[in-house]
Scaffold this active site. Structure first.
Site, PDB file in Angstrom:
ATOM      1  N   HIS A  49     -21.983 -19.804 -26.803  1.00 45.60           N
ATOM      2  CA  HIS A  49     -22.937 -19.834 -25.691  1.00 45.60           C
ATOM      3  C   HIS A  49     -22.862 -18.564 -24.859  1.00 45.60           C
ATOM      4  O   HIS A  49     -21.786 -18.094 -24.513  1.00 45.60           O
ATOM      5  CB  HIS A  49     -22.642 -21.052 -24.810  1.00 45.60           C
ATOM      6  CG  HIS A  49     -23.476 -21.108 -23.569  1.00 45.60           C
ATOM      7  ND1 HIS A  49     -24.838 -21.314 -23.608  1.00 45.60           N
ATOM      8  CD2 HIS A  49     -23.148 -20.959 -22.273  1.00 45.60           C
ATOM      9  CE1 HIS A  49     -25.302 -21.314 -22.377  1.00 45.60           C
ATOM     10  NE2 HIS A  49     -24.302 -21.104 -21.543  1.00 45.60           N
ATOM     11  N   HIS A 106     -42.448 -34.505   1.395  1.00 41.98           N
ATOM     12  CA  HIS A 106     -42.519 -33.245   2.139  1.00 41.98           C
ATOM     13  C   HIS A 106     -43.294 -33.518   3.414  1.00 41.98           C
ATOM     14  O   HIS A 106     -44.503 -33.726   3.392  1.00 41.98           O
ATOM     15  CB  HIS A 106     -43.201 -32.168   1.298  1.00 41.98           C
ATOM     16  CG  HIS A 106     -43.133 -30.800   1.901  1.00 41.98           C
ATOM     17  ND1 HIS A 106     -42.000 -30.299   2.483  1.00 41.98           N
ATOM     18  CD2 HIS A 106     -44.067 -29.830   2.023  1.00 41.98           C
ATOM     19  CE1 HIS A 106     -42.230 -29.076   2.931  1.00 41.98           C
ATOM     20  NE2 HIS A 106     -43.487 -28.775   2.670  1.00 41.98           N
TER      21      HIS A 106
END
Length: 558
Positions: free
Chosen positions: A110, A156
């Site tokens: 990785h 929100h």
């Protein structure tokens, strides 16, 4: 003028054809020289010679023959080799095989190129899940009263967004918090709740997270616990609830702990509907204590002069500043910000007028030690790439240790100042050889309707002002497999704060150049030598096949 059409992603060539076509051109000279050096002038590089190359040139000191054997086997026996597979047993790698080896993403595991991320939209837990799966460690929840069963909605505030269930959000966080990283997830709460609903939040959070929820042992921390000590725990950060000063003392101590025990079995059957006139209600003192007991990182109001806000008084806290306030503060109180962030947490958030969920350049916050630079995860573009690049460091765990000059106390004359030009400490050399994979990941007419694309690569440093610079290769006309073979040098005064931004574009003589992939890498963690560098789309999703062959060298300045 080039004609553009909408992208349709599909495969057009198989792996063998792609490999043959990419290497029809002459291999880069310095790769050829390196091959001949470690192959002792021969036409093949054998296992022990490849190991020597990995250890001496690539700096992979812990690499072994056992690590390399399956990769060599893959190249020689899965059709990638230029030799006949029937007679390849025990044979070494040819020059083309060697280049194919360098282009494999998995030849060293990785991140083989490194040593170690609003007005009318639907609110959903999907962005939370996506963020956690990308390694994000701080999630903000905007809490408002609601008439639902739990009486709390996540939305929100003061916009037309559709709310989402608090329980759904917390359950998603619990499920996905530690898939990508074991390091703690911090929930920053934008709290618009009554004291009764704060108590209800405490009950819901305790019920869902259980032992996963961190509860501090004291109300007055003098330093924050380390991320290492909080692995696989959820940490709450918000402002402290309002309390009656006369009753606060008697509610603390044993009563505080008793109230948390009761939370495990008791349900508070009070809803927002019972609180028609919130302003006239007296604070729910017991609820306030229950809620307060969950808060590890105390937020403070950002009112007053910037000098007052940045005062260090021994009680650690979290200060939130908008991007505009940070920019203004950095121009007049830069050293005060750095001193503050040595002991306290600074959170920077996007300005409210970014209604399209765009983002700001996060480096301004990082240069002054800000630990939390808030992002709209749905916002695309360079700032998001910088955020993703910064947190590819440290194995992608979501936490990156600040450089020592931002952590340790300095004398006034030695205090770090990002605006001051310092001596060059490192020279970064970046060479861009070639690229491949576009013909597999894009339609044949994506870039140009009647001809192959005209690719060029931008190579930029993002860091302190003295280090920030943009460079680019020449344009390779009409090639799906461009070869540039160009090198760039970047003198760095503060390499520990530098990011390398790589972007490929298709040149358009009559309009805006087309995006063809990007990557952003932390300079301190770049590995030396030849590296296969994958490219990502605008959202940060890795393309299946698109990559560049590059070389990195980071040299000290004497």
């Amino acid at each position: 003028m080039k004609m553009k059409v909408k992208v349709h992603k599909y495969k057009v060539l198989n792996f063998l054809t792609r490999k043959f076509e990419v290497h029809k051109t002459e291999p880069p000279l310095d790769i050829k020289k390196t091959f001949l050096k470690f192959a002792n002038g021969g036409n093949l590089m054998f296992n022990d010679q490849l190991l020597q190359f990995m250890m001496e040139y690539q700096g992979e000191k812990n690499c072994t023959i056992k690590d390399l054997e399956p990769i060599i086997e893959k190249i020689l026996h899965e059709g990638n080799s230029t030799c006949n597979a029937e007679g390849c047993k025990g044979q070494g790698l040819s020059l083309n095989d060697f280049i194919n080896f360098l282009l494999l993403h998995d030849f060293n595991g990785h991140n083989s190129y490194l040593t170690g991320n609003q007005l009318t939209s639907e609110c959903s837990d999907e962005p939370i899940i996506e963020a956690l799966l990308h390694g994000v460690r701080v999630i903000e929840l905007d809490l408002w009263p609601a008439s639902s069963k739990d009486g709390i909605k996540v939305v929100h505030g003061r916009t037309l967004t559709t709310p989402v269930s608090l329980i759904k959000c917390l359950e998603s966080i619990k499920k996905y918090a530690f898939i990508k990283s074991d390091f703690p997830v911090i929930l920053t709460l934008e709290d618009h709740l009554t004291s009764t609903l704060q108590a209800k939040f405490a009950e819901i959070a305790t019920e869902i997270f259980g032992d996963m929820l961190h509860c501090p042992q004291t109300d007055c921390l003098t330093e924050f616990p380390s991320p290492e000590s909080l692995k696989k725990q959820v940490v709450i950060s918000t402002k402290l609830p309002k309390e009656d000063p006369q009753n606060e003392e008697e509610l603390c101590g044993k009563a505080l702990l008793d109230s948390m025990v009761k939370l495990k079995t008791e349900y508070l059957n009070e809803s927002y509907e019972d609180e028609e006139d919130i302003s006239t209600k007296k604070p729910n003192l017991r609820g306030a204590v229950q809620y307060k007991h969950l808060i590890t990182i105390h937020g403070v109001k950002s009112k007053g002069t910037i000098k007052e806000l940045l005062k260090v008084d021994g009680k650690v806290r979290r200060l939130s500043l908008s991007e505009k306030k940070l920019k203004s503060a950095s121009e007049s109180h830069g050293t005060d910000i750095i001193r503050f962030t040595r002991e306290n947490i600074l959170r920077v958030f996007p300005n409210g007028e970014r209604v399209k969920s765009s983002n700001f350049r996060p480096h301004l916050g990082w240069m002054y030690g800000a630990q939390m630079v808030a992002f709209n995860i749905q916002g695309h573009g360079k700032p998001l790439w910088y955020q993703q690049g910064m947190f590819r460091a440290n194995g992608g765990c979501g936490y990156v240790k600040k450089p020592e000059f931002l952590l340790c106390k300095q004398s006034d004359k030695d205090e770090f100042d990002p605006k001051r030009t310092s001596p060059v400490k490192k020279i970064l050399k970046v060479k861009v050889y070639n690229g491949e994979g576009w013909k597999s990941d894009f339609s044949s007419t994506h870039f140009d309707l009647f001809s192959p694309p005209d690719f060029y690569t931008k190579v930029c440093i993002v860091g302190v002002p003295a280090d920030s610079v943009k460079k680019h290769t020449s344009v390779v006309m009409n090639k799906w497999f461009p070869v540039w073979d160009e090198e760039f040098e970047f003198p760095l005064t503060v390499p520990k704060l530098a990011l390398l931004r790589i972007q490929v574009k298709d040149k358009d003589k009559g309009g805006k150049d087309d995006f063809a992939g990007q990557n952003c890498l932390p300079v301190p963690e770049l590995r030396h030598g030849f590296r296969s560098v994958p490219l990502y789309d605008k959202r940060g999703k890795k393309y299946e096949s698109v990559k560049l062959l590059m070389r990195f060298q980071l040299e000290n300045v004497e």
